[in-house]
Scaffold this active site. Structure first.
Site, PDB file in Angstrom:
ATOM      1  N   GLU A  69       0.821  -1.210   0.000  1.00 13.95           N
ATOM      2  CA  GLU A  69       0.000   0.000   0.000  1.00 13.95           C
ATOM      3  C   GLU A  69       0.859   1.265   0.000  1.00 13.95           C
ATOM      4  O   GLU A  69       0.417   2.318  -0.460  1.00 13.95           O
ATOM      5  CB  GLU A  69      -0.887   0.020   1.246  1.00 13.95           C
ATOM      6  CG  GLU A  69      -1.738   1.260   1.335  1.00 13.95           C
ATOM      7  CD  GLU A  69      -2.639   1.275   2.551  1.00 13.95           C
ATOM      8  OE1 GLU A  69      -3.851   1.280   2.357  1.00 13.95           O
ATOM      9  OE2 GLU A  69      -2.126   1.280   3.694  1.00 13.95           O
ATOM     10  N   ASP A  70       2.096   1.146   0.522  1.00 13.23           N
ATOM     11  CA  ASP A  70       2.892   2.360   0.711  1.00 13.23           C
ATOM     12  C   ASP A  70       3.601   2.906  -0.532  1.00 13.23           C
ATOM     13  O   ASP A  70       3.651   4.122  -0.715  1.00 13.23           O
ATOM     14  CB  ASP A  70       3.886   2.141   1.852  1.00 13.23           C
ATOM     15  CG  ASP A  70       3.154   1.994   3.177  1.00 13.23           C
ATOM     16  OD1 ASP A  70       2.153   2.714   3.361  1.00 13.23           O
ATOM     17  OD2 ASP A  70       3.556   1.165   3.995  1.00 13.23           O
ATOM     18  N   ARG A  89      12.962   1.598   2.595  1.00 14.63           N
ATOM     19  CA  ARG A  89      11.709   1.395   1.874  1.00 14.63           C
ATOM     20  C   ARG A  89      11.679   2.105   0.523  1.00 14.63           C
ATOM     21  O   ARG A  89      10.861   1.779  -0.331  1.00 14.63           O
ATOM     22  CB  ARG A  89      10.512   1.878   2.721  1.00 14.63           C
ATOM     23  CG  ARG A  89      10.353   1.129   4.030  1.00 14.63           C
ATOM     24  CD  ARG A  89       8.908   0.994   4.437  1.00 14.63           C
ATOM     25  NE  ARG A  89       8.146   0.244   3.445  1.00 14.63           N
ATOM     26  CZ  ARG A  89       6.834   0.079   3.460  1.00 14.63           C
ATOM     27  NH1 ARG A  89       6.131   0.623   4.426  1.00 14.63           N
ATOM     28  NH2 ARG A  89       6.214  -0.608   2.523  1.00 14.63           N
ATOM     29  N   HIS A 167       1.008   6.062  10.319  1.00 16.93           N
ATOM     30  CA  HIS A 167       0.260   6.562   9.154  1.00 16.93           C
ATOM     31  C   HIS A 167      -1.149   7.031   9.540  1.00 16.93           C
ATOM     32  O   HIS A 167      -1.733   6.537  10.507  1.00 16.93           O
ATOM     33  CB  HIS A 167       0.080   5.438   8.130  1.00 16.93           C
ATOM     34  CG  HIS A 167       1.324   5.049   7.398  1.00 16.93           C
ATOM     35  ND1 HIS A 167       1.745   3.748   7.293  1.00 16.93           N
ATOM     36  CD2 HIS A 167       2.222   5.773   6.692  1.00 16.93           C
ATOM     37  CE1 HIS A 167       2.855   3.684   6.567  1.00 16.93           C
ATOM     38  NE2 HIS A 167       3.178   4.904   6.193  1.00 16.93           N
ATOM     39  N   ILE A 248       5.287  -5.511  13.185  1.00 17.48           N
ATOM     40  CA  ILE A 248       6.092  -4.467  12.527  1.00 17.48           C
ATOM     41  C   ILE A 248       5.157  -3.384  11.944  1.00 17.48           C
ATOM     42  O   ILE A 248       5.380  -2.857  10.856  1.00 17.48           O
ATOM     43  CB  ILE A 248       7.063  -5.041  11.465  1.00 17.48           C
ATOM     44  CG1 ILE A 248       6.360  -6.002  10.495  1.00 17.48           C
ATOM     45  CG2 ILE A 248       8.252  -5.709  12.142  1.00 17.48           C
ATOM     46  CD1 ILE A 248       7.225  -6.392   9.294  1.00 17.48           C
ATOM     47  N   CYS A 254      -2.503  -2.124   4.638  1.00 16.75           N
ATOM     48  CA  CYS A 254      -1.106  -2.069   4.160  1.00 16.75           C
ATOM     49  C   CYS A 254      -0.755  -3.181   3.205  1.00 16.75           C
ATOM     50  O   CYS A 254       0.167  -3.041   2.400  1.00 16.75           O
ATOM     51  CB  CYS A 254      -0.114  -2.207   5.305  1.00 16.75           C
ATOM     52  SG  CYS A 254      -0.600  -1.508   6.822  1.00 16.75           S
TER      53      CYS A 254
END
Ligand code: CIR
Length: 259
Positions: A69-70, A89, A167, A248, A254
């Site tokens: 999702e990020d 990331r 988030h 995590i 996500c």
């Protein structure tokens, strides 16, 4: 109501043990084998709701890469590749592009560019309006670029400060039909006062990130008060165990891109 036809997901990798964690939900390390099973159950649950799933191979170079999702934000009209400020990331934005290209033409693919930063966990769609969380991962410039892109397609956007943790969607979720799940702090945000809000008890914070897939709400396992509330709103619900991802900071939304 949003109708999803597809999801993109990515299998967890063994390196997920090194995934970033704020310790917001747990201090334990995930157990890889259990995470693999939970991921499969998550994908199969969404498939059982009539959605096609493209499941990408695990990427050992990126411990958090199952949280697809990020690195992108997708909608019917376009896909926006984001720009994580976290070094471990950031490269996921390149890895997601081949999957995005299976569904979107080149002219439908946009990018958030430095100094703009963004991760999809900070982006919440309500009808044709995006709420964009300003967090450690998404900055004002990222939100400005995002607004410029989505406005080409008839969407609006506005920003909401995220002060409690990772988030935006860890603290507020739109369930459709004017219903929202919120933290006590998000309950105070004036922009959300027009919605029918349920303040999730502090001990059930993780359950805010429940996920409406075509009318059925997926709820993480172990949060009875939130589950009962969602049922009382009339939604069919399916309980899903994502405990290993929770270690995590990963929750239901996500783990997929939905469109
Ligand atoms: C991270 O900190 O980046 C990951 N460990 C968790 C990402 C969760 N993603 C999301 O909520 N959209």
């Amino acid at each position: 109501m949003l109708k999803f036809e597809n999801i993109i997901a990515r299998k967890p990798c063994k390196a997920m043990l090194e995934g970033i964690s704020t310790g917001m939900f747990s201090d334990d390390k995930p157990v890889y084998e259990k995470a693999v099973d939970q991921h499969q159950e998550y994908v199969e649950t969404i498939e059982s709701l009539g959605v096609k799933a493209l499941v990408l191979d695990a990427l050992e170079e990126y411990p958090d890469s199952c949280f697809v999702e990020d690195p992108a934000v997708v909608m019917k009209e376009c896909a926006i590749i984001t720009n994580s400020p976290r070094e471990s990331r950031n490269g996921e934005k390149y890895e997601i592009v081949p999957a995005i290209k299976k569904f979107y033409a080149d002219e439908q693919i946009f990018h958030i560019a430095a100094p703009g930063t963004m991760e999809g966990g900070d982006v919440m769609l309500v009808e044709k309006h995006f709420y964009v969380g300003l967090s450690d991962r998404t900055n004002k410039e990222g939100a400005r670029q995002f607004n410029e892109i989505v406005s080409k397609f008839g969407y609006t956007s506005s920003t909401i400060p995220v002060t409690e943790g990772l988030h935006l969607k860890d603290f507020v979720i739109y369930l459709e039909n004017n219903n929202m799940l919120v933290s006590a702090k998000m309950n105070e945000v004036p922009e959300f006062h027009e919605f029918n809000r349920f303040v999730v008890p502090t001990e059930e914070l993780y359950a805010i990130n429940s996920l409406n897939i075509n009318g059925t709400v997926l709820v993480p396992e172990g949060y009875s008060k939130t589950l009962e509330h969602i049922k009382s709103l009339g939604y069919p619900v399916i309980v899903v165990n994502t405990d290993e991802f929770k270690k995590i900071d990963g929750s239901l939304t996500c783990l997929s891109l939905r469109f």
